[in-house]
Design an enzyme around this catalytic site. Structure first.
Site, PDB file in Angstrom:
ATOM      1  CG  HIS A  11      -2.001  -1.243   1.283  1.00 47.12           C
ATOM      2  ND1 HIS A  11      -2.966  -1.393   0.306  1.00 47.12           N
ATOM      3  CD2 HIS A  11      -1.596  -2.565   1.929  1.00 47.12           C
ATOM      4  CE1 HIS A  11      -3.279  -2.668   0.374  1.00 47.12           C
ATOM      5  NE2 HIS A  11      -2.624  -3.267   1.501  1.00 47.12           N
ATOM      6  CD  GLU A  27      -2.201  -3.472   4.878  1.00 48.65           C
ATOM      7  OE1 GLU A  27      -1.835  -4.440   4.374  1.00 48.65           O
ATOM      8  OE2 GLU A  27      -3.408  -3.255   4.432  1.00 48.65           O
ATOM      9  CG  HIS A  88       0.141  -6.746   2.758  1.00 50.44           C
ATOM     10  ND1 HIS A  88      -0.180  -5.860   2.057  1.00 50.44           N
ATOM     11  CD2 HIS A  88       1.505  -7.190   1.739  1.00 50.44           C
ATOM     12  CE1 HIS A  88       0.038  -5.885   0.534  1.00 50.44           C
ATOM     13  NE2 HIS A  88       1.010  -6.633   0.443  1.00 50.44           N
ATOM     14  CD  GLU A 153      -2.257 -10.024   4.994  1.00 47.44           C
ATOM     15  OE1 GLU A 153      -2.163  -9.044   5.590  1.00 47.44           O
ATOM     16  OE2 GLU A 153      -2.843 -10.123   3.649  1.00 47.44           O
TER      17      GLU A 153
END
Length: 186
Positions: A11, A27, A88, A153
């Site tokens: 992101h 995030e 992430h 993650e």
């Protein structure tokens, strides 16, 4: 010759896609810092060289989600990275979901043992729940890179306990990923 690891901090700022949000956390801010810590650890270790997708918090890649992903993959491929790691945070509408998982393209690739080592270290050092190594060949950054790739993650930004870890233990997440890399790659 150094092992070249491309660290993609998922992101980015600039209105494209800042990623998941929860408990006052965003995030893209968390993964930026974890990636920066990880790159510093690797770049200060003989035999390793790390490059970041976002060397500055304000770095913008692409003008939409598709071009942003393509820019990250192209940068890693053009650099000739030996490994690609996309960092992430996860999210769910169910706040009870928690833990860490690592995604790979194919279970029979060089990515699998590295993913397992990193997952083991995050669980042991940060105290998240082990959600396993998972195969997902649909993820762009896993299927379009020319090197073993994984998508980490870290934890669920929408879970109160995980969110506290994401807020307060960013260096510990980076250290755990680093330790997992060193255990598997030497």
């Amino acid at each position: 010759m150094a092992i070249k690891i491309y660290i993609d901090q998922g992101h980015s700022r600039g209105g494209i896609n800042g990623g998941a949000e929860g408990f006052g956390l965003v995030e893209q801010d968390i993964v930026f810092q974890v990636g920066l810590y990880l790159a510093n650890l690797l770049n200060n270790t003989p035999g390793y060289e790390a490059r970041l997708s976002r060397p500055e918090i304000e770095t913008i890649l692409g003008y939409n989600n598709t071009t942003s992903l393509a820019a990250r993959v192209a940068d890693a491929n053009n650099w000739g990275a030996d490994y690609f790691m996309s960092i992430h945070t996860n999210a769910s509408v169910d706040p009870s979901y928690n833990g860490t998982e690592v995604y790979i393209f194919n279970e029979l690739s060089q990515s699998y043992p590295l993913a397992q080592s990193i997952l083991n270290q995050i669980v042991a050092e940060v105290g998240t729940r082990d959600n396993g190594v998972r195969v997902n060949p649909r993820l762009y950054v896993l299927r379009r890179t020319n090197m073993p790739s994984l998508l980490i993650e870290l934890a669920y930004i929408t879970n109160p306990s995980d969110a506290e870890k994401l807020r307060n233990n960013q260096f510990e997440f980076a250290q755990a990923i680093y330790d997992g890399i060193r255990i598997e790659l030497g």
